[in-house]
Write a protein that holds these residues in place. Sequence first.
Motif, PDB file in Angstrom:
ATOM      1  N   SER A   2       0.813  -1.218   0.000  1.00 49.31           N
ATOM      2  CA  SER A   2       0.000   0.000   0.000  1.00 49.31           C
ATOM      3  C   SER A   2       0.848   1.271   0.000  1.00 49.31           C
ATOM      4  O   SER A   2       1.982   1.271   0.473  1.00 49.31           O
ATOM      5  CB  SER A   2      -0.893   0.022   1.246  1.00 49.31           C
ATOM      6  OG  SER A   2      -1.745  -1.078   1.268  1.00 49.31           O
ATOM      7  N   HIS A  31       5.434  -1.081   2.898  1.00 53.13           N
ATOM      8  CA  HIS A  31       4.492  -0.054   2.444  1.00 53.13           C
ATOM      9  C   HIS A  31       5.255   1.245   2.173  1.00 53.13           C
ATOM     10  O   HIS A  31       6.362   1.448   2.667  1.00 53.13           O
ATOM     11  CB  HIS A  31       3.404   0.191   3.492  1.00 53.13           C
ATOM     12  CG  HIS A  31       2.604  -1.025   3.819  1.00 53.13           C
ATOM     13  ND1 HIS A  31       1.672  -1.563   2.956  1.00 53.13           N
ATOM     14  CD2 HIS A  31       2.615  -1.836   4.910  1.00 53.13           C
ATOM     15  CE1 HIS A  31       1.125  -2.630   3.501  1.00 53.13           C
ATOM     16  NE2 HIS A  31       1.687  -2.823   4.684  1.00 53.13           N
ATOM     17  N   THR A  48      -4.660   7.472  -2.506  1.00 51.39           N
ATOM     18  CA  THR A  48      -3.948   6.778  -1.435  1.00 51.39           C
ATOM     19  C   THR A  48      -4.824   6.768  -0.195  1.00 51.39           C
ATOM     20  O   THR A  48      -5.825   7.491  -0.121  1.00 51.39           O
ATOM     21  CB  THR A  48      -2.611   7.474  -1.091  1.00 51.39           C
ATOM     22  OG1 THR A  48      -2.887   8.748  -0.508  1.00 51.39           O
ATOM     23  CG2 THR A  48      -1.730   7.640  -2.314  1.00 51.39           C
ATOM     24  N   LEU A 146      -4.743  -2.869   5.861  1.00 49.03           N
ATOM     25  CA  LEU A 146      -3.890  -2.610   4.706  1.00 49.03           C
ATOM     26  C   LEU A 146      -3.828  -3.794   3.749  1.00 49.03           C
ATOM     27  O   LEU A 146      -3.531  -3.619   2.580  1.00 49.03           O
ATOM     28  CB  LEU A 146      -2.466  -2.270   5.162  1.00 49.03           C
ATOM     29  CG  LEU A 146      -2.340  -0.985   5.965  1.00 49.03           C
ATOM     30  CD1 LEU A 146      -0.902  -0.829   6.452  1.00 49.03           C
ATOM     31  CD2 LEU A 146      -2.742   0.208   5.123  1.00 49.03           C
TER      32      LEU A 146
END
Length: 148
Positions: A2, A31, A48, A146
């Motif tokens: 992510s 991430h 995002t 996530l």
Amino acid sequence: MSTLTLITGSTLGGAEYVADHLAELLAAQGHHANIINQPELAQLNQDTLWLIICSTHGAGDYPDNFLTFANALTDQKPCLDKLKFAVIGLGDSNYDTFCAAAKNIEALLTQLGATQVGERLDIDVSMTPVPEEAAEIWFEDWQRYLNG
């Protein structure tokens, strides 16, 4: 993995310290985290996940570095139905405006159509001298969002 945008609202630096610590934890798990300490709505990527870390200033107000961002959201009322976000608030429970800024930005983003990911964390700085520790405990549970 992510990509997250960590947006801080900070008067004395506590929210920035929490953002820095969480960015390290996120990077350790592969991430990517962008920290924005002077948020401007027009410059933020809504694709995002936004992790907002905001202290409460004065009588329940946003910190100065966060005010332009919050005012832009209020004035422009953008459609944020594709945005996902989480909120961490820092405040002092000795005041009746405990974490009011975090609660207010959470409500505003929800009103604009954004989807909250997980529960808001309110850190009481009068009881938690190192807010990064409370944020790390919250993150251990929250990070499941996530990957799902």
